[in-house]
Design an enzyme around this catalytic site. Sequence first.
Site, mmCIF file in Angstrom:
data_model
loop_
_atom_site.group_PDB
_atom_site.id
_atom_site.type_symbol
_atom_site.label_atom_id
_atom_site.label_comp_id
_atom_site.label_asym_id
_atom_site.label_seq_id
_atom_site.Cartn_x
_atom_site.Cartn_y
_atom_site.Cartn_z
ATOM 1 C CB THR A 152 -3.635 -0.029 -3.967
ATOM 2 O OG1 THR A 152 -3.484 -0.155 -2.533
ATOM 3 C CG2 THR A 152 -4.295 -1.284 -4.511
ATOM 4 C CD GLU A 186 -2.819 -0.895 2.532
ATOM 5 O OE1 GLU A 186 -4.015 -1.171 2.414
ATOM 6 O OE2 GLU A 186 -2.322 -0.479 3.605
ATOM 7 C CB CYS A 187 0.829 4.377 0.030
ATOM 8 S SG CYS A 187 1.179 6.110 -0.352
ATOM 9 N N GLY A 188 3.496 3.529 0.265
ATOM 10 C CA GLY A 188 4.925 3.331 0.415
ATOM 11 C C GLY A 188 5.341 1.893 0.210
#
Length: 437
Positions: A425, A325-327
Site C-alpha cells: 500500500t 508500505e509506501c517506500g
Amino acid sequence: MTGLVIAAPRSGSGKTMVSLGLMRAFTRAGLRVQPFKTGPDYIDTAFHAAACGQMAFNLDGWAMGGDILDAIAGRAGDVDLAIAEGAMGLFDGAAAPGETGRGATADIAAHLGWPVLLVMDVSGQSQSAAAVAYGLRSFRPDVHVVGVILNKVASERHERLIRGAMEHAGIAVLGAIPRLPDVRLPERHLGLMQAAEHPDLDHWLDRFADVVTAHVDLPAVRALARPGRQKAAPPLRCTPPGQRIALAQDVAFSFTYAHLLEGWRAAGAEILPFSPLADEAPAQDADIVWLPGGYPELHAGRIAAASRFLTGLRDHAMRKPIHGECGGYMTLGAALVDAGGEVHRMAGLLGLVSSHAERRLHLGYRTARLHAPVGAIPGSTVLRGHEFRYARIVEQPDEPLADVIDAEGRAVSASGSRRGHVTGTFFHLVATGGAPA
C-alpha cells in the site's frame, strides 16, 4: 498523566524547535519526560526520543480509537512530565462537515484534558498576535490555551508591544525567543532530515535547550502542566500481521510507528529486525516480512545491488507473506525511477513501477477495506492510515489490495496491490478497524 500540548496557529511557527528545547531542557534538569507527537508524523518522534531518552509515540485522533489513545497516553503515568508536540495549526485536521478538524491537535488536547501552550511566530506583527491568541483560546471551550511563547521577536520594543497586548487580553507570556536564523534542523522534501542521519544531533538538541532555557520561564511552563482525564484503558494491543515479523529497519526503511510495534509485541508477536542497506536477508523462519516506508529512492542503487536482501525476499515470497508500505511497497515493485530519471530494478514481486522524476504530492488520511489478507490480518479488515508521498505511479498491473477512501469519503485510486503472497500500500498503517476518537 501530567502533560502539556505544544501547539501553534500554523505550521512553521517554531513548534518543533521549542518542543525539542523544552524536552531536552527538562531532561537535563533530571525530569523523566515522555514525548508524544499528535497526528501521523513519523519523523519528529525520532528527534523526540533522542531529546528525552524515551521512546516517543504518536497520538492520532482521526485514526485511533479512544481506547488506543488512552493506552498510549497512559505511558505518561510513570514519568514526571508528558510533552506532546502538535501538528500544523491547533485546529487543523481532516475535513469533515460541521467539524473544526478531526485529527487536529485540539482534539487530542480535549480528549486527554492536557492544557495547550502556543508557540507564535510574531515576525511581521505586534499587538495583532494577541488577537490571534485570544481567538485560539476562545474557539473551543473544551480546549484550554494557557499561555504563549513568542518566537522570532525582533527587538525589546517589539516584545513590549506584544506583551502589553497579551496582558490586556489576559494571556500569559511564558517566554520570548529572538530571531535566530542559525537555529534550525536541516530539511528535505518530506520534512526534517531523519534523526539517524543528522551529523551532530546531540549538539543541536543541546543548542535548542540552551535557547529555551535562556528565553523561556521553565518553572512556569512546568507549572502549567496538568493531570489529564484519567481513563481506564486496556493494555495497548494491536493485531499483528504474524507471530514472527521480519522488519526492515535502517535509514531507507525507518517509518514505523512505535505504538504498532509495542502493540504487536503485547499481542505476542516477535520483531526480527534486519537491514536491506546492509544487504541482510529477512529471517528464514519469519511468518511475514514487513517493509515500512522511508527513503528508498535515495538509496535505490544500493537496494538494487543488495543481492542477499532481494534473494531473501523472493525466496520468502514463494512460501509466506510480504507486505510493503509506501517506500517498502515501491521496493517490492518492478522498478523505481529516482529524481534524476535513472531506473533501478527492484524486487519484482509486484508489477508496480514508481517514479520520483515528476514530483506530485499525495497526502491525507486513508481508510481501506482489504480484499485479501495481509499476513495474519484477515481480508475484509478495515485499516486506517495516512499517505504522504511524492512518487508517481507509472504502472500498477496487479490486482487491487483494497477499496481505499480519503477522510472525506472520496475514492482513492491508489488502492495498493497484491500478487500471490505479496501485498503493498502507499499508506502507512496507523490502526486496524474501529472508529476514531
